[in-house]
Every structure is written in C-alpha cells, then in structure tokens.
Scaffold this motif. Structure first.
Motif, short mmCIF file in Angstrom:
data_model
loop_
_atom_site.label_atom_id
_atom_site.label_comp_id
_atom_site.label_asym_id
_atom_site.label_seq_id
_atom_site.Cartn_x
_atom_site.Cartn_y
_atom_site.Cartn_z
N LYS A 1 0.84 -1.20 0.00
CA LYS A 1 0.00 0.00 0.00
C LYS A 1 0.87 1.25 0.00
N ARG A 2 1.95 1.19 0.75
CA ARG A 2 2.87 2.33 0.83
C ARG A 2 3.51 2.59 -0.54
N TRP B 1 2.13 2.03 -3.39
CA TRP B 1 1.09 2.68 -4.19
C TRP B 1 0.97 4.16 -3.82
N GLN B 2 1.13 4.49 -2.56
CA GLN B 2 1.09 5.90 -2.15
C GLN B 2 2.21 6.68 -2.81
N LYS B 3 3.39 6.08 -2.86
CA LYS B 3 4.52 6.75 -3.51
C LYS B 3 4.27 6.93 -4.99
N TYR C 1 1.83 9.74 -5.59
CA TYR C 1 2.51 11.03 -5.41
C TYR C 1 3.36 11.36 -6.64
N SER D 1 3.21 7.79 9.04
CA SER D 1 2.39 8.01 7.85
C SER D 1 3.21 8.65 6.73
N PHE D 2 2.75 8.46 5.50
CA PHE D 2 3.43 9.01 4.34
C PHE D 2 3.49 10.54 4.41
#
Length: 261
Positions: free
Chosen positions: A137-138, A140-142, A145, A194-195
């Motif tokens: 999931k992390r 995908w967050q990157k 962004y 958190s991101f």
C-alpha cells in the motif's frame, strides 16, 4: 555512529558515503544479498537493453526537431540522451524497488537495530511478511505522489527548445527528491509513520536530503555502480533516519505520535 545532536549537522553526502560502508558490516551483509540480487538482475538487464536501443531512439527523437532548429543539434542531442537515461533509470529503479520492498524493509530494520542497539518489537522476515499488504500500500502511495508530477514534467518535453532544455534539469531534481522519499520510506514505514508525516519531516531538511538523493540518482545512471546502489541507498537512508528523525517518532523503543514542528 555519531550522537543524534552532532549527527544532525551531517549533510547528505555524509550519509551517501556511509551507505557504502554500512553494507559491508558483519551481520548486515546477509540482508544486503536479496535486494542486491533483485537490483542486479533487473537493472543489469534493463540497461543492457537500453543501450542496444539508444541508437534507434535518439535519431528518431532528433528527426522531430524542426529544420530551422537544426543548428542546435549539438545541444539537443546530449539533452535527448540524458532525458532518456534519466527517465529510464528512474523507471526501472522504481520497478526494482517494488519487487525488493520487503527485503529493503528488512535490511533497514536490521541495520537500525545494529546502529541503535534497539530492535523493532516485531522483527525478522515473518514480521515483514505479515506487514506485506501495508508495505505494498505504501508503494502505491509513492506511485500516486509521483505520477501526476512526472506527467507534468513529461509535458514540458513537447515545448520546443525551452521545454526540452529545462525538463531534464527539473526531472533530475524531481528524481532526486523521489529517491529521498523512496529510500527513507523503509525505516519510516517500519515504524508505521504516515506518508504525509514522513514527507513533512524530510522537507524540513530538504537541502541535505537533496544532496543524498542527487548522488543516488547519479549513481543510478552509471553502469555497474547502479547494480549495487539499491542496498547502499537503503543503508544510507537508514543511518539518516537513526541520526535525524528517529528521536522524533520513537521514545524508549515504542512508537509514538510525531512531534509537530
């Protein structure tokens, strides 16, 4: 390892150099092998394929330059080559990072325990595998962004001369910032920071962090050296975490809410 107070004065060049030293620490070398193997196989094959194709792609790109700008060929040609290598190196290093993410997280975890003497509560390969959904999931967050900003920079290439000259410079600095986010994320994410909080913390030391990211980006473009840069960057970023950020998020080896600046 220097103390937290004095280490905050170290710049990004220091942490980049430290990464090369840390990958050879006894007890750490075995955690370097898996991310190193992923990077060697993927980046080695990708760059071999790229250099076989450059002879076709660059002339095709140069053919799109208007005839009235042909006198700028001597400038546009190296810019075109640099642009292709920059985009390509970041693309495939991102793919390598996705595949190696669990192993890179484990490397960051084990190195942090070695540098601080305080292992994470849920440590080892099984802890990483249990957290695999969160790790993905992390990633995908990157990616979320990265993509809109990358597309905006890519659009600059369609602006004749000015855009094609500025875009590679902006792309390099953007890639350097994304490198900082990518590799520092492993120790931050190990502590479930958190991101958004991670980006805020990294932004507070942006000049030093950009030094680190720029050096990693440069080495990503250099054949042979780019094969080992992944674990080096993870180790350098973990050392940076231990010196600069860990005290903000971790107290007595227990994760806490970050101190807001």
């Amino acid at each position: 390892m220097t103390s937290s107070q004095s280490a905050r004065h170290e710049n990004g060049v220091h942490y980049f150099k430290q990464g090369w030293t840390l990958i050879s620490l006894p007890g750490i070398r075995r955690f370097v092998i898996l991310p190193l193997a992923v990077n060697v196989l993927l980046m080695g094959g990708a760059f071999w394929w790229l250099f076989t194709k450059l002879g076709e792609w660059i002339p095709a790109m140069m053919s799109k330059v208007p005839s009235w700008l042909s006198w700028l060929d001597y400038l546009i040609w190296p810019v075109a080559v640099l642009s292709v290598v920059l985009v390509f190196s970041y693309l495939f290093s991102t793919i390598a990072n996705w595949i190696a993410a669990p192993f890179s997280g484990l490397l960051a975890e084990q190195l942090e325990a070695r540098l601080t003497g305080k292992p994470l509560p849920d440590t080892g390969i099984w802890g990483i595998m249990k957290d695999l959904p969160r790790i993905m999931k992390r990633e995908w967050q990157k990616l979320a962004y990265y993509l809109p900003r990358a597309l905006l920079l890519f659009a600059l290439y369609f602006i004749p001369v000015i855009g094609q000259t500025i875009a590679p410079v902006l792309w390099f600095f953007f890639s350097a910032w994304m490198v900082v986010i990518q590799y520092c994320d492993y120790p931050f994410d190990n502590h479930k920071v958190s991101f958004a909080d991670m980006r805020r913390s990294l932004g507070s030391n942006k000049i030093d962090n950009m030094q680190f990211g720029s050096l990693v980006s440069l080495f990503t473009m250099i054949p042979v050296l780019n094969l080992v840069i992944l674990p080096v960057a993870v180790c350098g970023a973990t050392a940076m975490w231990c010196d600069r950020y860990r005290h903000v998020y971790v107290k007595n080896n227990t994760d806490v809410n970050p101190i807001r600046e």
